[in-house]
Structures are given as structure tokens and as C-alpha cells.
Design a protein around this motif. Structure first.
Motif, PDB file in Angstrom:
ATOM      1  N   PRO A 347      -0.575   2.352   2.163  1.00  0.00           N
ATOM      2  CA  PRO A 347      -0.146   1.738   0.899  1.00  0.00           C
ATOM      3  C   PRO A 347       1.365   1.500   0.910  1.00  0.00           C
ATOM      4  O   PRO A 347       2.152   2.340   1.380  1.00  0.00           O
ATOM      5  CB  PRO A 347      -0.542   2.771  -0.151  1.00  0.00           C
ATOM      6  CG  PRO A 347      -1.653   3.543   0.474  1.00  0.00           C
ATOM      7  CD  PRO A 347      -1.308   3.616   1.931  1.00  0.00           C
ATOM      8  N   LYS A 348       1.771   0.385   0.366  1.00  0.00           N
ATOM      9  CA  LYS A 348       3.189   0.033   0.330  1.00  0.00           C
ATOM     10  C   LYS A 348       4.006   1.063  -0.452  1.00  0.00           C
ATOM     11  O   LYS A 348       5.176   1.314  -0.134  1.00  0.00           O
ATOM     12  CB  LYS A 348       3.344  -1.352  -0.287  1.00  0.00           C
ATOM     13  CG  LYS A 348       4.784  -1.828  -0.374  1.00  0.00           C
ATOM     14  CD  LYS A 348       4.873  -3.164  -1.079  1.00  0.00           C
ATOM     15  CE  LYS A 348       6.335  -3.577  -1.267  1.00  0.00           C
ATOM     16  NZ  LYS A 348       6.444  -4.855  -2.022  1.00  0.00           N
ATOM     17  N   VAL A 349       3.372   1.701  -1.474  1.00  0.00           N
ATOM     18  CA  VAL A 349       4.112   2.641  -2.314  1.00  0.00           C
ATOM     19  C   VAL A 349       4.532   3.886  -1.553  1.00  0.00           C
ATOM     20  O   VAL A 349       5.359   4.673  -2.039  1.00  0.00           O
ATOM     21  CB  VAL A 349       3.271   3.052  -3.555  1.00  0.00           C
ATOM     22  CG1 VAL A 349       3.073   1.875  -4.471  1.00  0.00           C
ATOM     23  CG2 VAL A 349       1.924   3.650  -3.118  1.00  0.00           C
ATOM     24  N   GLU A 392       3.077  -7.344   5.336  1.00  0.00           N
ATOM     25  CA  GLU A 392       2.792  -6.737   4.038  1.00  0.00           C
ATOM     26  C   GLU A 392       1.892  -7.676   3.251  1.00  0.00           C
ATOM     27  O   GLU A 392       2.147  -8.872   3.173  1.00  0.00           O
ATOM     28  CB  GLU A 392       4.096  -6.509   3.277  1.00  0.00           C
ATOM     29  CG  GLU A 392       3.916  -5.982   1.876  1.00  0.00           C
ATOM     30  CD  GLU A 392       5.236  -5.970   1.124  1.00  0.00           C
ATOM     31  OE1 GLU A 392       5.215  -6.253  -0.089  1.00  0.00           O
ATOM     32  OE2 GLU A 392       6.278  -5.693   1.747  1.00  0.00           O
ATOM     33  N   GLY A 394      -1.228  -7.582  -0.202  1.00  0.00           N
ATOM     34  CA  GLY A 394      -2.192  -6.942  -1.083  1.00  0.00           C
ATOM     35  C   GLY A 394      -1.933  -5.473  -1.330  1.00  0.00           C
ATOM     36  O   GLY A 394      -2.864  -4.675  -1.449  1.00  0.00           O
ATOM     37  N   GLY A 395      -0.666  -5.066  -1.408  1.00  0.00           N
ATOM     38  CA  GLY A 395      -0.351  -3.666  -1.665  1.00  0.00           C
ATOM     39  C   GLY A 395      -0.381  -2.782  -0.446  1.00  0.00           C
ATOM     40  O   GLY A 395      -0.092  -1.585  -0.540  1.00  0.00           O
ATOM     41  N   MET A 396      -0.722  -3.339   0.716  1.00  0.00           N
ATOM     42  CA  MET A 396      -0.736  -2.578   1.968  1.00  0.00           C
ATOM     43  C   MET A 396       0.370  -3.102   2.876  1.00  0.00           C
ATOM     44  O   MET A 396       0.784  -4.256   2.788  1.00  0.00           O
ATOM     45  CB  MET A 396      -2.085  -2.714   2.665  1.00  0.00           C
ATOM     46  CG  MET A 396      -3.273  -2.239   1.846  1.00  0.00           C
ATOM     47  SD  MET A 396      -3.228  -0.477   1.472  1.00  0.00           S
ATOM     48  CE  MET A 396      -3.647   0.222   3.088  1.00  0.00           C
ATOM     49  N   GLU A 429      -6.274   9.614  -1.699  1.00  0.00           N
ATOM     50  CA  GLU A 429      -6.797   8.265  -1.930  1.00  0.00           C
ATOM     51  C   GLU A 429      -8.312   8.284  -1.858  1.00  0.00           C
ATOM     52  O   GLU A 429      -8.895   8.834  -0.938  1.00  0.00           O
ATOM     53  CB  GLU A 429      -6.238   7.286  -0.896  1.00  0.00           C
ATOM     54  CG  GLU A 429      -6.626   5.838  -1.162  1.00  0.00           C
ATOM     55  CD  GLU A 429      -6.091   4.929  -0.067  1.00  0.00           C
ATOM     56  OE1 GLU A 429      -6.734   4.852   0.999  1.00  0.00           O
ATOM     57  OE2 GLU A 429      -5.035   4.308  -0.281  1.00  0.00           O
TER      58      GLU A 429
END
Length: 433
Positions: A347-349, A392, A394-396, A429
Motif C-alpha cells: 500500500p502506498k500509505v 504507483e 490504485g493506492g498500491m 490488512e
């Protein structure tokens, strides 16, 4: 005297107690309490496919836009439709005054009827009455010539004997010549009537018929110009005039757009040309519908680079059956390119960065570079690790270097962590602990 040593002893004891108390307090302050474990959320490193994303901006344009011009100069009699009306090809938009052109059509029709009547007469041939009249003229011409010839022979004899003057004889000779010409003309007319028109006469009259038909067709075409009709299926986007105004061929009356499909024109540098391929899918977003993604495809790619802007251009075609996309809307276009297959994804976060300055450069924006980090979970602790990122979407985000398959990363709470901190995983997750 006996109390003085006692006072000294008491003072010494108090001083020693204070010293020991201060040493004790100082020791307590230098030995902090153990830090509590930090609650975090985590996710496992996954393997999968990811695409690079290139973002463009542009405006929605109609796939086809047509401006409707009058073909003649005339006063506008009526405007039948207005802005927003949906039209089909051939629908009536406006009427221009047409009385003069109707009169020209009537005149052309009359001229055609006249030459057609002549042609019909030529085809039918001479009537019996015309033949009888021509024969009568020949008979009269013969009788007249006989009388004139007798008189001419008589006067000729007299002139030869010197009885009459030359003037009298010349008059008789002229009458004789005229009588012969009259008979010849009457005989030629009778012959023409009996034989019919010559080929040359027929061709000439046929040409007159064709000319009259062309004149009528032209008059009808000019009359049709008084009916302004739609050249395409679409929606009226603009109306430029009103009834009573003069329509002029250089000024449009309407603008009509086709919106069943629309387009977005994008511009890009030459290093992206390899990604901009016809039929590649594109995602289109507009501010009017922030939660909706419209799908389109690359339709046309310019073959040459604009020497002024040093950019290429391409058109993205988007289906728009419900007409939600309107010309003029600001649009964001996203293309998915350069696939990386079976790569590590997180996940990018989970990612954060620090700013570092390149060597031998002053601390200014041009010298700043970002180093990216994540926290990896191992044995109840979080360890900071530098990573190299890739695509990067879709949030990934793709991790090219710095992680191994099956590792666990912190996705929430990492901003409270330091390298090696103890952690408690509150959520992984997919749910659960």
C-alpha cells in the motif's frame, strides 16, 4: 560549651541528607522509564502486476461540430428551433423569404413548357392545313410567274424593235425575276413541310429544351436555399440570429454538435510517444462527476511534433450516449502504460520520505532529493528500511529494491515510530490481528 559539638553534628547530618537526596533525584532523572509498545496496522508484501500512470489535462470537445451558413442573402422569416434542441439530418432549422425565388421558378417552368411545345410540334410533323396552304402558295406563284413571263416576252420583243424604252423593259425584267424567286420560295417551303425538320433544326431545339430544364433546376435549387436544414444529427449548441435579420452567406445561423461521442485532445513530449498508441484504453475524469470514471481509447496520434511547443498531440475518443460529458468541461486523462508483471506491491500509505541534499550543492529546491522508507515488522519490533520505488497505481506502489516476498510492513502508525521500536499489531490488512 557542651551543646556546640551537638549542633555541628546535626548540621553535618542535614547537609549529608540533602546531598544524598539530590544524588538520588539526579539518578532517577537519568534513568527514564521503559517506552510502551506502539499500536500499528500492517499489511503483507504482495506480488502482482502494476502499470505506470501518465496523467494529462484537457477539455471535452464535441466529436463533430458544424456551423450552418445560409447560401443566399435574404431576410430571415422564421427560426424553427433553438439552442438545446436535438435534431436529425434534414430537420428544418429556419425559413428565409422566398417570394422572388418562387417567381423565378414559375418563369423557368413557363420557358421550358414553350420549348417543349415546339419540340412536340416538330415530332408530330406538319398538319394537313399547313400542307394545303403551302400547296396553294405554290400554285399561285406558278400562275403569277406565267403571267409575268408572258408580259416579259412581249415587252422584250417591243424593246428589241425600239418601241419601248429600256426603263420600261427593265421593270418588266425585274418583275419576272421576282416572280421566279417567289415560286422557288413557295416550292422550298412546301418541300420542308412535306419532308419535316432538318437534323440541324432538331439538334438546335433539343439544346433549347436542355437549357430550359437546367434553368428550372437552378431556380428550384435557389428556392431550396430558403429552407435552412440540419446537415447532421446532433444538438443545437448556438443560435446566432433572429427573425427579421438579414441572412448573409458569410455569417452562420446555427452551430450543431454531435455528442454521442466526444473527444479530449492531449499534448505530450517526445519521450512519451512510445506509450501513446492508437486503441490504448484511457480513463477520463471530470469535476462534475468526481466519483465516476469514463472510459475512452486513443483514436488519433499526430505523426509530427509541433516545432513551436516541441509536443505531440493525440485525440482520446469517449463514448457519450447519455450526454453527461459536455463540450468545454475540464478533463483529466489517465493512461496505464509500461506494465511491470509479478512484482512486489505494498500500500502506498506505508511509504514515507525524507529530504536529502545532493553533495556539493546549496540547500535549495534544485538540490533536494527524496529518499523513501518503510517500517518492516520483525519479532514484535518495527525496523526502518530504505526502498526503491517503481510504478504507483490504485493506492498500491511497486517496490523495486529493499523488500522481500512475505515480509510485513506498517501501514498505520509509522509516523510515531523510530527504528527498533516495539509494536503491537492492532490490525492486519484483510481484517483480524
Amino acid at each position: 560549651m557542651t551543646h556546640k559539638p551537638l549542633k555541628i553534628i546535626i548540621l553535618f547530618s542535614v547537609t549529608l541528607y540533602l546531598i544524598l537526596f539530590l544524588i538520588s533525584c539526579s539518578k532517577k532523572k537519568s534513568d527514564p522509564a521503559p517506552k510502551e509498545a506502539i499500536l500499528v496496522e500492517t499489511a503483507m508484501v504482495k506480488q502482482g502486476d502494476i502499470y505506470g500512470e501518465i496523467k494529462f489535462t484537457g477539455s471535452i470537445e464535441a466529436q463533430t461540430e458544424v456551423k450552418v451558413f445560409p447560401k443566399i442573402t435574404a431576410k430571415i422569416e422564421a427560426m424553427k428551433l433553438d439552442v438545446g434542441h436535438t435534431v436529425k439530418k434534414g430537420d428544418l432549422l429556419a425559413l428565409l423569404e422566398s417570394e422572388d425565388l418562387k417567381a423565378q421558378v414559375a418563369q423557368a417552368e413557363a420557358a421550358l413548357q414553350t420549348v417543349q411545345a415546339k419540340w412536340a410540334q416538330m415530332e408530330a410533323g406538319a398538319r394537313s392545313e399547313e400542307i394545303a396552304q403551302a400547296e396553294d402558295l405554290v400554285a399561285k406563284a406558278k400562275a403569277n410567274l406565267k403571267d409575268v413571263e408572258i408580259n416579259y416576252e412581249r415587252l422584250k420583243s417591243l424593246f428589241n424593235r425600239g418601241v419601248i424604252t429600256k426603263r420600261e423593259f427593265d421593270s418588266a425584267e425585274l418583275a419576272y425575276t421576282v416572280a421566279k424567286a417567289d415560286l422557288n420560295s413557295a416550292q422550298e417551303r412546301l418541300k420542308m413541310i412535306l419532308e419535316g425538320a432538318t437534323q440541324e433544326d432538331r439538334l438546335a431545339l433539343q439544346a433549347q429544351v436542355r437549357q430550359a430544364k437546367a434553368a428550372l433546376d437552378l431556380a428550384k435549387i435557389h428556392l431550396s436555399y430558403t429552407r435552412i436544414t440540419s446537415p447532421i444529427d446532433g444538438t443545437i449548441s448556438q443560435r446566432f440570429s433572429d427573425p427579421g435579420n438579414m441572412a448573409i452567406p458569410t455569417q452562420p445561423l446555427f452551430a450543431i454538435v454531435q455528442m454521442d461521442s466526444v473527444k479530449v485532445t492531449i499534448y505530450f513530449p517526445e519521450n512519451q510517444l512510445r506509450f501513446i498508441i492508437p486503441n490504448t484504453e484511457a480513463k477520463i475524469m471530470v469535476m462534475t462527476y468526481p466519483e465516476r470514471v469514463f472510459r475512452g481509447t486513443i483514436d488519433k496520434v499526430s505523426p509530427t511534433l509541433d516545432p513551436t511547443t516541441r509536443m505531440f498531440s493525440a485525440e482520446i475518443k469517449v463514448g457519450n450516449k447519455d450526454h453527461l460529458l459536455r463540450p468545454g468541461m475540464f478533463a483529466t486523462v489517465m493512461l496505464s502504460v509500461d506494465p511491470h508483471l509479478n512484482t512486489m506491491l505494498i500500500p502506498k500509505v506505508a511509504v514515507f520520505y525524507t529530504e536529502e541534499y545532493q553533495e556539493n550543492q546549496n540547500p535549495n529546491p534544485e538540490g533536494v532529493r527524496h529518499s523513501y522508507y518503510i517500517f518492516v515488522v520483525r519479532d514484535g519490533r518495527a525496523f526502518q528500511r530504505k526502498v526503491l520505488l517503481g510504478h504507483e497505481s490504485g493506492g498500491m506502489v511497486e517496490v523495486r529494491e529493499g523488500l522481500e516476498k512475505g515480509e510485513e510492513v506498517v501501514v498505520r502508525g509509522q509516523h510515531q515510530l523510530k527504528d527498533g521500536d516495539q509494536i503491537i499489531v492492532a490490525k492486519r490488512e484483510g481484517g483480524g490481528l
